[in-house]
Design an enzyme around this catalytic site. Sequence first.
Site, short mmCIF file in Angstrom:
data_model
loop_
_atom_site.label_atom_id
_atom_site.label_comp_id
_atom_site.label_asym_id
_atom_site.label_seq_id
_atom_site.Cartn_x
_atom_site.Cartn_y
_atom_site.Cartn_z
CE LYS A 217 -4.03 15.06 1.78
NZ LYS A 217 -4.91 14.00 2.34
CB SER B 102 -7.84 16.01 3.98
OG SER B 102 -7.11 14.80 3.83
CB SER C 6 -8.48 12.13 2.94
OG SER C 6 -9.02 12.85 4.00
N1 GLN Z 1 -12.62 13.35 7.19
C1 GLN Z 1 -11.79 12.47 7.94
C2 GLN Z 1 -11.09 13.22 9.05
O1 GLN Z 1 -11.21 14.42 9.10
C3 GLN Z 1 -10.82 11.78 7.06
C4 GLN Z 1 -9.57 12.52 6.79
C5 GLN Z 1 -8.53 11.74 6.04
O2 GLN Z 1 -8.82 10.69 5.46
N2 GLN Z 1 -7.33 12.24 6.06
O3 GLN Z 1 -10.43 12.66 9.87
#
Ligand code: GLN
Length: 503
Positions: free
Chosen positions: A80, A155, A179
Amino acid sequence: MDSSKIRTALALSERIRKKEISVREGLDATFEIIDQKEKSLHAFLTIDREGAYKEADRLQEKVDAREMFGPLFGVPVAVKDNLCTKGIRTTCGSKMLENFVPPYDATAVQSLKDAGMIIVGKTNMDEFAMGNTTETSYFGCTKNPRSEAHVPGGSSGGSAAAVAAGECLVALGTDTGGSVRQPASHCGVVGVKPTYGSISRHGLIAYCSSMDQVGPIAGNVTDCAALMEALCTWDPKDSTSIKRGSLDSLTAVKQGRLDVPTYGKRGRLDILSSLEDGVPGMKIGLPKEYFSAGLDPQVAASVMRAAETLERHGAILKEFSLPLFQYFVPDYYLIACAEASSNLERYDGMKYGLRVPGSDLHDTYRKTRTQGFGEEVRRRILLGTFALSEGYYDAYYLKALKVRRLVANAFDDALKEFDLILGPTAPTTAPRLGEADQDLVKSYLADVYTVPANLTGLPAISLPCGVGEGGLPIGVQFMGRRFEEALLFKAARVLEKETCQNG
Ligand code: GLN
């Protein structure tokens, strides 16, 4: 031997180590699929073909010299784009870091290299890991390989999509509020959010440091377990990194001082070695609140079928009531935005990253941050700054921390009775591209099943348990006690054997 037919990372590595195929041939198969699919999928932001082949040749020399190899030796892996990679651009999905080339590797990346894995590229993600669709990426969205009209989740959408499409067999994601697990669920692959402190955060570009955690993504449970074992190392460069199974921690536990891991021989995890143990006698709790309004009936049905499968294999199922359900999402977003506002302060156009010159210093700050960050990131910085301001700190941030403690207590209580808590990973299958933008609150609320693992630091796994309308995958999630990932993997393996083709 056609290496493109090898479907698991462990099998690929075995063939390489037995010299049935070369490291290069393994890599050829990866790039062949990347070349076929990347144009429409857009799972990668950077591909490092040259570096990957160079590394393949170096690793081949080791094979030829019969040096020691691990179970993932020679396996290509995607990373990532919020994990620093020495000499490879690391953008975090943001214009702010569009041209940032880190001078060092994140510890998790170093662990991949130590395991003899080959980094093929950096995957697309929501900007600064804020989002659950990969649509907030400055570089444009990734498509879901199961249906290109849908998002891959986020994400870590790029990593999950790359694995689901076969562009690589394993990948790294990061999970601050779901994410790793949510895109794994939407793309039909396996993803783990380990116990907080298990995998070093050194070199992970910070979003919400008290919840950020690196996590493995793979096409099947066994590969995921192998990758997890390769990643869990104690790292003095991360003060929240935990020394598993060390003498120090054992003494501390005996003295009742700390909640640290007690399992594993010589500080190892022993996940792979107990993977096929099954679930007889395992107590699994199903929170009633998880199966309430808002959960898509096709998801509910699939998840219940998964629970029944485990019951057939000897697990003991019981429904229970989990308090504070309605506070999970607001609590998460308050804390995440507060920490983000502080963490993202460093992007000021002075030290590194984008600089948009203004008439004076403040004008430079303003222009740089306005143009460098996307809308979602700016929204969260503003929200977080508000929650941390004098006069609001006690009412919002401090209150949120207290709620976080209550949520952790509620889960700890439940996990005294149960070995695992089972539920959906996401309330629906993957949304259509563009859909999440239309109702932001609804999109935030979709994180309700994943955020508790981050608020509490507990480990959780998501794996496919069925398919919904339009062939879109459905994921089931298990949460367990701190440092007891091995239990999650055992249960996941039982389920996988019944439901997945790759088992
Ligand atoms: N959807 C969550 C957020 O936007 C989780 C994101 C993540 O785990 N990086 O904060």
